[in-house]
Design a protein around this motif. Structure first.
Motif, PDB file in Angstrom:
ATOM      1  N   ASP A 111       0.959  -1.348   0.211  1.00 20.79           N
ATOM      2  CA  ASP A 111      -0.015  -0.040  -0.388  1.00 20.79           C
ATOM      3  C   ASP A 111       0.708   1.626  -0.386  1.00 20.79           C
ATOM      4  O   ASP A 111       0.182   2.015   0.038  1.00 20.79           O
ATOM      5  CB  ASP A 111      -1.032   0.245   1.165  1.00 20.79           C
ATOM      6  N   ASN A 112       2.084   1.469   0.198  1.00 24.10           N
ATOM      7  CA  ASN A 112       3.063   2.069  -0.164  1.00 24.10           C
ATOM      8  C   ASN A 112       3.561   2.819  -1.438  1.00 24.10           C
ATOM      9  O   ASN A 112       4.309   1.883  -2.082  1.00 24.10           O
ATOM     10  CB  ASN A 112       4.470   2.210   0.394  1.00 24.10           C
ATOM     11  N   LEU A 113       2.801   3.327  -2.066  1.00 23.50           N
ATOM     12  CA  LEU A 113       2.974   4.149  -3.305  1.00 23.50           C
ATOM     13  C   LEU A 113       4.166   4.595  -3.427  1.00 23.50           C
ATOM     14  O   LEU A 113       4.581   4.305  -4.826  1.00 23.50           O
ATOM     15  CB  LEU A 113       1.741   5.018  -3.852  1.00 23.50           C
ATOM     16  N   ALA A 114       4.627   5.012  -2.643  1.00 23.61           N
ATOM     17  CA  ALA A 114       5.898   5.918  -3.064  1.00 23.61           C
ATOM     18  C   ALA A 114       7.087   4.623  -3.099  1.00 23.61           C
ATOM     19  O   ALA A 114       8.171   5.244  -4.066  1.00 23.61           O
ATOM     20  CB  ALA A 114       6.304   6.454  -1.323  1.00 23.61           C
ATOM     21  N   ALA A 115       7.168   3.651  -2.231  1.00 19.97           N
ATOM     22  CA  ALA A 115       8.018   2.679  -2.772  1.00 19.97           C
ATOM     23  C   ALA A 115       8.016   2.387  -4.108  1.00 19.97           C
ATOM     24  O   ALA A 115       8.813   2.135  -4.551  1.00 19.97           O
ATOM     25  CB  ALA A 115       8.054   2.222  -1.391  1.00 19.97           C
ATOM     26  N   LEU A 116       6.558   1.788  -4.850  1.00 19.43           N
ATOM     27  CA  LEU A 116       6.031   1.674  -5.350  1.00 19.43           C
ATOM     28  C   LEU A 116       6.839   2.367  -6.926  1.00 19.43           C
ATOM     29  O   LEU A 116       7.097   2.213  -7.734  1.00 19.43           O
ATOM     30  CB  LEU A 116       4.545   1.199  -5.923  1.00 19.43           C
ATOM     31  N   ARG A 117       6.705   3.550  -7.010  1.00 20.03           N
ATOM     32  CA  ARG A 117       7.337   4.312  -7.617  1.00 20.03           C
ATOM     33  C   ARG A 117       8.881   4.330  -7.473  1.00 20.03           C
ATOM     34  O   ARG A 117       9.026   4.489  -8.367  1.00 20.03           O
ATOM     35  CB  ARG A 117       6.642   5.513  -7.376  1.00 20.03           C
ATOM     36  N   ARG A 118       9.076   3.865  -6.224  1.00 16.20           N
ATOM     37  CA  ARG A 118      10.382   3.654  -6.013  1.00 16.20           C
ATOM     38  C   ARG A 118      11.344   2.939  -7.127  1.00 16.20           C
ATOM     39  O   ARG A 118      12.088   2.641  -8.066  1.00 16.20           O
ATOM     40  CB  ARG A 118      11.126   4.584  -4.745  1.00 16.20           C
ATOM     41  N   MET A 119      10.968   1.814  -7.482  1.00 16.42           N
ATOM     42  CA  MET A 119      10.910  -0.085  -7.260  1.00 16.42           C
ATOM     43  C   MET A 119      10.958   0.689  -8.614  1.00 16.42           C
ATOM     44  O   MET A 119      11.935   0.198  -9.599  1.00 16.42           O
ATOM     45  CB  MET A 119       9.994  -1.217  -6.622  1.00 16.42           C
ATOM     46  N   PHE A 120       9.327   1.260  -9.846  1.00 14.50           N
ATOM     47  CA  PHE A 120       9.516   1.349 -10.649  1.00 14.50           C
ATOM     48  C   PHE A 120      10.149   1.856 -11.791  1.00 14.50           C
ATOM     49  O   PHE A 120      10.926   1.255 -12.731  1.00 14.50           O
ATOM     50  CB  PHE A 120       7.781   1.805 -10.904  1.00 14.50           C
ATOM     51  N   PHE A 121      11.414   2.881 -10.835  1.00 14.34           N
ATOM     52  CA  PHE A 121      12.544   3.733 -11.634  1.00 14.34           C
ATOM     53  C   PHE A 121      13.601   3.215 -11.061  1.00 14.34           C
ATOM     54  O   PHE A 121      14.575   3.723 -11.570  1.00 14.34           O
ATOM     55  CB  PHE A 121      12.153   5.582 -11.603  1.00 14.34           C
TER      56      PHE A 121
END
Length: 249
Positions: free
Chosen positions: A126-136
């Motif tokens: 549920d941590n969208l910021a972490a998902l964004r970091r992982m994506f990039f």
């Protein structure tokens, strides 16, 4: 969760597994015995550098399966405590395993992505910021190969089979919203692990427990400071309800 651990004067060492991140042979699967051997060498290295410091072995998902295998090794000291976060110990069974083994022989390097997973898209945290970091993050693998998938299934099955041999104190944490490790797999693992294993069920938590905003670090720190105390999240009571729900189905 690193800041919460560092604030308690806990050092985190997070090596990349072979074939992942910046480790040797990126995007290539090694083998279950090699991954266990790597973990043994890392454990020995840490013990050599901090010989009088309490040591906790923590693994998440595939890393949880590896940590479980190391906890079951006769050479692993019982003083080393183990924390399993949503460990991937799924036995896909037959004939799926044989089919996957055969597919690996034919096209081991065929690429697979999340688009190959049937059904709805799965949420890892549920941590969208972490998902964004992982994506990039260029070191995050957004796909895999048939060979790696086959190797992972063998690693998971090996960990499940070795669960009765675990000889270190264990805290196992599982989230009720885990969409990657199904409840039946965790139930099967709990049935094989020693009865002394502490089970912590966190309501609403997802698969990537180190990223989720559910106070997972509070439970881990509480267990480290006092293994017998109740967990802040109420995971003890949730675990009792979880066991009753899935063991009576």
């Amino acid at each position: 969760m690193a800041p919460a651990f560092n604030a308690q004067n806990i050092l985190i060492i997070a090596p990349d597994a072979r074939g992942f991140g910046q480790a040797l042979a990126p995007h290539q699967w090694s083998s279950t015995p090699r991954m266990i051997a790597d973990a043994k060498e890392e454990l020995a290295w840490v013990q050599q550098h901090w010989p009088h410091t309490p040591l906790y072995l923590m693994g998440e998902s595939m890393g949880g399966a590896t940590a479980l295998l190391l906890a079951a090794q006769p050479s692993t000291p019982s003083s080393v405590k183990t924390i399993l976060l949503a460990p991937a110990t799924v036995d896909i069974g037959q004939p799926l395993q044989t089919i996957l083994d055969g597919w690996t022989l034919l096209t081991p390097n065929k690429r697979l992505t999340g688009a190959h997973i049937p059904g709805h898209r799965r949420i890892a945290t549920d941590n969208l910021a972490a998902l964004r970091r992982m994506f990039f993050d260029p070191l995050t693998q957004h796909g895999t190969t048939v060979e790696a998938l086959d190797g992972l299934t063998h690693l998971m099955t090996h960990a499940l089979n070795d669960a009765p041999s675990v000889r270190t104190p264990v805290l196992l944490i599982y989230g009720s919203n885990d969409q990657f490790v199904p409840p039946f797999a965790t139930r099967s693992l709990l049935q094989r692990l020693p009865s002394t294993v502490r089970f912590d069920s966190i309501d609403g938590a997802h698969h990537l427990l180190t990223r989720d905003k559910r106070g997972v670090s509070d439970d881990i720190l509480a267990w480290m400071n006092n293994p017998e105390a109740f967990l802040p999240s109420g995971g003890d009571f949730a675990a009792t309800q979880w066991r009753w729900l899935y063991e009576t189905q």
